[in-house]
Design an enzyme around this catalytic site. Structure first.
Site, PDB file in Angstrom:
ATOM      1  N   ARG A 329       0.559  -0.965  -0.143  1.00 41.00           N
ATOM      2  CA  ARG A 329      -0.045   0.322   0.057  1.00 41.00           C
ATOM      3  C   ARG A 329       0.717   1.394   0.159  1.00 41.00           C
ATOM      4  NH1 ARG A 329      -3.242  -3.083  -0.347  1.00 41.00           N
ATOM      5  NH2 ARG A 329      -5.371  -3.365  -0.126  1.00 41.00           N
ATOM      6  N   ARG A 345      -5.051  -7.018   7.015  1.00 42.84           N
ATOM      7  CA  ARG A 345      -5.719  -7.039   6.807  1.00 42.84           C
ATOM      8  C   ARG A 345      -5.798  -6.982   5.060  1.00 42.84           C
ATOM      9  NH1 ARG A 345      -8.446  -2.823   8.243  1.00 42.84           N
ATOM     10  NH2 ARG A 345      -9.426  -3.636  10.306  1.00 42.84           N
ATOM     11  N   ASP A 487     -12.038   0.795   9.288  1.00 39.72           N
ATOM     12  CA  ASP A 487     -11.283   1.133  10.233  1.00 39.72           C
ATOM     13  C   ASP A 487     -12.204   2.367  12.081  1.00 39.72           C
ATOM     14  OD1 ASP A 487      -8.870   0.270  10.104  1.00 39.72           O
ATOM     15  OD2 ASP A 487      -8.542   1.358   7.994  1.00 39.72           O
ATOM     16  N   HIS A 637     -14.604  -1.078  -1.788  1.00 41.12           N
ATOM     17  CA  HIS A 637     -14.089  -2.532  -0.763  1.00 41.12           C
ATOM     18  C   HIS A 637     -15.478  -2.936  -0.511  1.00 41.12           C
ATOM     19  CE1 HIS A 637     -10.754  -4.774   1.583  1.00 41.12           C
ATOM     20  NE2 HIS A 637     -11.995  -5.473   1.531  1.00 41.12           N
ATOM     21  N   GLN A 683     -10.098   3.846  -3.823  1.00 45.85           N
ATOM     22  CA  GLN A 683     -10.617   3.660  -2.456  1.00 45.85           C
ATOM     23  C   GLN A 683     -12.022   3.802  -2.640  1.00 45.85           C
ATOM     24  OE1 GLN A 683      -9.791   6.055   1.175  1.00 45.85           O
ATOM     25  NE2 GLN A 683      -8.162   4.015   1.825  1.00 45.85           N
ATOM     26  N   THR A 702      -5.683  -0.229  -3.113  1.00 44.31           N
ATOM     27  CA  THR A 702      -7.785  -0.398  -2.198  1.00 44.31           C
ATOM     28  C   THR A 702      -7.376  -2.102  -3.057  1.00 44.31           C
ATOM     29  OG1 THR A 702      -9.362  -0.501  -3.289  1.00 44.31           O
ATOM     30  CG2 THR A 702      -8.450   0.871  -4.628  1.00 44.31           C
TER      31      THR A 702
HETATM   32  C1  GLC Z   1      -8.730   1.434   3.951  1.00 45.58           C
HETATM   33  C2  GLC Z   1      -7.751   0.831   4.963  1.00 45.58           C
HETATM   34  C3  GLC Z   1      -8.324  -0.660   5.423  1.00 45.58           C
HETATM   35  C4  GLC Z   1      -9.854  -0.678   5.665  1.00 45.58           C
HETATM   36  C5  GLC Z   1     -10.625   0.347   4.777  1.00 45.58           C
HETATM   37  C6  GLC Z   1     -11.773   0.608   6.068  1.00 45.58           C
HETATM   38  O1  GLC Z   1      -8.633   1.416   2.859  1.00 45.58           O
HETATM   39  O2  GLC Z   1      -6.244   0.272   4.188  1.00 45.58           O
HETATM   40  O3  GLC Z   1      -7.794  -1.689   5.914  1.00 45.58           O
HETATM   41  O4  GLC Z   1     -10.344  -1.834   5.810  1.00 45.58           O
HETATM   42  O5  GLC Z   1      -9.476   1.300   4.672  1.00 45.58           O
HETATM   43  O6  GLC Z   1     -11.716   1.799   7.106  1.00 45.58           O
END
Ligand code: GLC
Length: 793
Positions: A329, A345, A487, A637, A683, A702
């Site tokens: 990253r 993760r 997060d 994601h 992202q 991402t």
């Molecule tokens: C960012 C972080 C990832 C986390 C996501 C949601 O993309 O890299 O680890 O799951 O934010 O908070």
């Protein structure tokens, strides 16, 4: 509005309007030397580490934007006019410039002043050497006298020193030039040298940045280029650059080619590399680079009625997913070097997505993650793999610029800093790796724990599952700890629905592995834990129309129908379905709610309505601006989780509606809104409750990429490896008449042709492999070709 187009035959994206609203980036390098560059040659190069071994300097978030870079200036010696091949930094009228982003290379093209020019950046296949391949052609009918100047700005290796500690960096870096090789010397470091050279004998050079640029000037109008005169500057101490000059006379129609090389090592290495990288060798390496990606992409190629999906899955989505596995990253225009290592993760998820095209790297990532697991069963949230390598590489001397390996007691954080989901992802990634490769013995491999001791891979997985079984809150749901996947959801001792669902998913996959490895006792024991998790989820997490997101430490349920803010959340509802915890009716109702509350034309928002009032029982998410990042943005994601959930429910139309909304390729004509690269998942896309709704941010690095690839190939197209066969179980829109997939698996090639005569969304009526009726495609002797015919219905 479009700024460019996809050239699928060449596997390139062509930017023909270079005045983009933001930088469109790309990566070069496939090994330890990596560069990230935008459409105007702005960017930087690193070797192994973006924090400790920065080769060229970058002024992040700067004005003018995204520079400096690796530039080539051309100067007309007759009238003094000059320009850059990559449009910026000189910035002549944009109509004369274009850029082609390819797989691990970038080409900058210009046709200014009757001179056709091209600059290609890529990294050599066998050496840490960046190649600039520059070609010029005189398209006028008169003789042209030109000067070519290269320019790059060297960085002090350690980025922190480079940006903050000038009393050190400015006096510990020197330069010189001999035999046409510029050397940048980091005097404190053992082997701290870079070289910059060319395949021609230069007619001039400059090593000092400030001499090249000149006072009160910028890269837009450097003194050396404006006057045409290099000064031959170099010094011990200061800011250093790589400028090599070549004077050329080109007859009408005449072409010239110049090769520049930037690499590891000093003058001697430069001499050797310049001998090695002849034009012929450069051509050979470029062909090898194309073949490298050709081989990877050939592992899975599709042909479907959805052109956006074809372009994604056949080229860009795999490319992006591979880049995440290769480089993690921390090398981008967003993360510019202050942080390094692997996020537990993200890396665990990345490794699950491309074991078919990169089994070696996925496997080594899995080992790195297993080594960063504590005996208690949680992972270290952010770690450096080198901390846990069996043999630490010794420094032969102590340099003030090299950061030593920290003490174990500092590395191993306690449970307070653990994230509840981190290691759970790893269970499925290991299982996925075994299903892809058939390497059952991977489970028996012995790996150390971060805090001492060792165990097999299989034992590591049990500790992960046991940890989540143990760490539950007052309602029996997994604790949220510092955070779960989100997060910004910081539930601490409160409980996370998503994590319990994730636990269930991991348990199911582990049980299948245990059975396949002939460990019936474990299969039984973990199936019993799974049954218990399922019971608790059923009793606690359903809210009548959808699943709640969690429970705060003071026992408030969040994500309920009664909530005015944060009513419906993606994570819990999609995972309720994926894990199998939801009944079919619950699943349908939950995903209908996702569609009703979270769907937008740019994808699914993470939660709605956004939070507007801080609530520290829920976490930082309530303090994020509405519509941005985790507070109601279209966080990319989790979008593919919804595709998987819909595919599991058999709703191909809905799954494809969600797929298409997020699909970057399908946004190519809406760049005035999207702004970012249409060849990369970002992202997040700004959510509905923000004035910039639809604007995409943070490309390439991402987890959405890997998940998009996995969900689309394994759940929408439905080609899924299992331990002993390849499952074919598509879920598609009813109006798809047919599609085909070529999939390499365990050394054989499967060409799978799916027909859908009855216009169904899911269900396989018949499956044949080379004419024989089967329920799953069999494992075949390596080198076989299997023709599979599938009829849905
Ligand atoms: C960012 C972080 C990832 C986390 C996501 C949601 O993309 O890299 O680890 O799951 O934010 O908070």
């Amino acid at each position: 509005m479009q700024y460019g187009h996809f050239d699928n035959a060449n596997r390139e994206y062509v930017i023909d309007r270079v005045d983009l609203p933001v930088s469109w980036t790309n990566y070069i390098g496939t090994g330890e030397m990596v560069g990230v560059f935008n459409h105007t040659a702005g960017g930087y190069l690193i070797y192994k580490s973006s924090e400790y071994h920065r080769i060229t300097r970058f002024r992040p978030n700067g004005v003018p934007m995204d520079g400096p870079g690796h530039y080539v200036y051309l100067r007309d010696e007759d009238d003094g006019d000059y320009w850059s091949v990559s449009w910026q930094p000189v910035g002549k009228p944009k109509e004369h410039f274009s850029c082609r982003h390819g797989l691990s290379y970038v080409k900058y093209l210009s046709d200014y002043s009757g001179i056709d020019a091209e600059q290609t950046l890529f990294v050599a296949m066998d050496d840490p050497v960046e190649i600039w391949d520059v070609r010029l052609r005189n398209d006028t009918d008169r003789v042209r006298r030109l000067s070519v100047f290269s320019y790059l700005e060297f960085s002090f290796h350690q980025v922190d020193m480079d940006n903050r500690n000038f009393q050190m960096s400015l006096y510990a870096a020197g330069s010189r030039c001999a035999d046409g090789v510029i050397e940048h010397d980091l005097y404190y470091e053992e082997d701290g040298y870079q070289f910059f050279t060319s395949d021609f004998q230069p007619d001039g050079f400059d090593c000092l940045r400030d001499r090249f640029i000149g006072p009160y000037r910028t890269e837009r109008n450097p003194l050396v280029v404006e006057t045409g005169e290099t000064a031959g500057s170099f010094e011990k101490g200061g800011n250093h650059c790589g400028c090599l000059k070549k004077s050329l006379v080109l007859a009408p129609g005449e072409e010239a080619r110049l090769i520049f090389l930037l690499g590891e090592g000093g003058i001697d290495a430069g001499r050797a590399m310049r001998k090695k990288y002849t034009a012929e060798r450069v051509d050979g390496d470029f062909a090898r680079l194309r073949a490298f990606w050709g081989r990877k992409l050939s592992c899975l190629q599709i042909s479907t009625p959805n052109e956006g999906m074809n372009t994604e899955l056949n080229i860009w989505n795999l490319y992006q997913s591979e880049i995440n596995v290769m480089f993690s990253r921390f090398t981008s225009f967003i993360e510019v070097g202050g942080r390094v290592g692997l996020g537990y993760r993200d890396t665990a998820q990345d490794a699950m997505m491309v074991p078919h095209s990169n089994p070696g790297k996925c496997r080594s990532r899995l080992i790195e993650l297993l080594r960063a697991l504590t005996r208690e069963g949680y992972g270290l949230h952010l770690f450096e793999p080198r901390w846990f390598e069996p043999v630490q590489k010794q420094q032969s001397f102590k340099s003030p610029t090299v950061v030593p390996v920290p003490d174990k007691s500092q590395i191993v954080h306690g449970i307070r800093d653990a994230c509840a989901d981190d290691a759970l992802w790893l269970v499925s990634s290991v299982v996925q790796y075994v299903k892809e490769t058939g390497e059952l013995t991977f489970a028996d491999e012995t790996v150390t724990y971060a805090d001492g001791g060792e165990g097999t891979v299989y034992e590591h997985l049990k500790r992960i599952l046991d940890f989540s079984a143990r760490e539950v809150g007052q309602n029996g749901i997994c604790k949220g700890l510092r955070a779960d996947w989100n997060d910004c959801l910081n539930l601490g001792g409160g409980e996370s629905a998503m994590v319990s669902f994730l636990h269930l998913w991991a348990l199911d996959r582990f049980c299948a592995l245990a059975k396949r490895l002939n460990c019936p006792d474990d299969a039984e024991r973990y199936a019993a834990i799974a049954a218990q998790v399922r019971r608790v989820c059923e009793a606690t997490l359903w809210d009548g129309r959808w699943f709640i997101r969690g429970i705060t430490a003071d026992n408030r349920r969040i994500g309920t129908q009664a909530d005015a803010e944060g009513k419906v959340h993606m994570e819990s509802n999609t995972w309720a379905v994926i894990s199998g915890a939801a009944t079919r009716e619950q699943g349908i109702s939950a995903m209908d709610s996702v569609d009703e509350y979270l769907y937008t034309e740019y994808g699914l928002m993470l939660n709605a309505p956004c939070y507007t009032r801080p609530d520290d029982g829920i976490g930082f998410v309530t303090r994020v601006y509405p519509g941005l990042k985790e507070n109601g943005a279209i966080f990319s994601h989790p979008n593919p989780w919804a595709w998987v959930a819909e595919a599991m429910l058999g709703r191909g139309e809905r799954a494809m509606k969600f797929y298409n909304a997020l699909c970057p390729v399908l946004q190519n004509d809406r760049i005035e809104v999207r702004q970012s690269e249409p060849y990369s998942y970002c992202q997040f896309v700004v959510g509905r409750d923000h004035t910039a709704f639809g604007r995409a941010r943070h490309p390439f690095m991402t987890g959405s990429s890997g998940w998009a690839y996995y969900a689309a190939t394994q759940y929408l197209l439905g080609i899924r490896p299992d331990f002993d066969g390849l499952i074919v179980d598509p879920c598609i829109p009813a109006d798809w008449k047919e599609f085909s997939v070529t999939r390499k698996w365990r050394g054989s090639t499967y060409t799978i042709h799916v027909r859908n005569p009855d216009g169904v969304q899911k269900g396989v009526r018949s499956l044949t492999a080379d004419g024989k009726s089967v329920s799953i495609l069999p494992v075949l002797p390596a080198g076989s070709i299997c023709r599979a015919e599938v009829v849905m219905g």
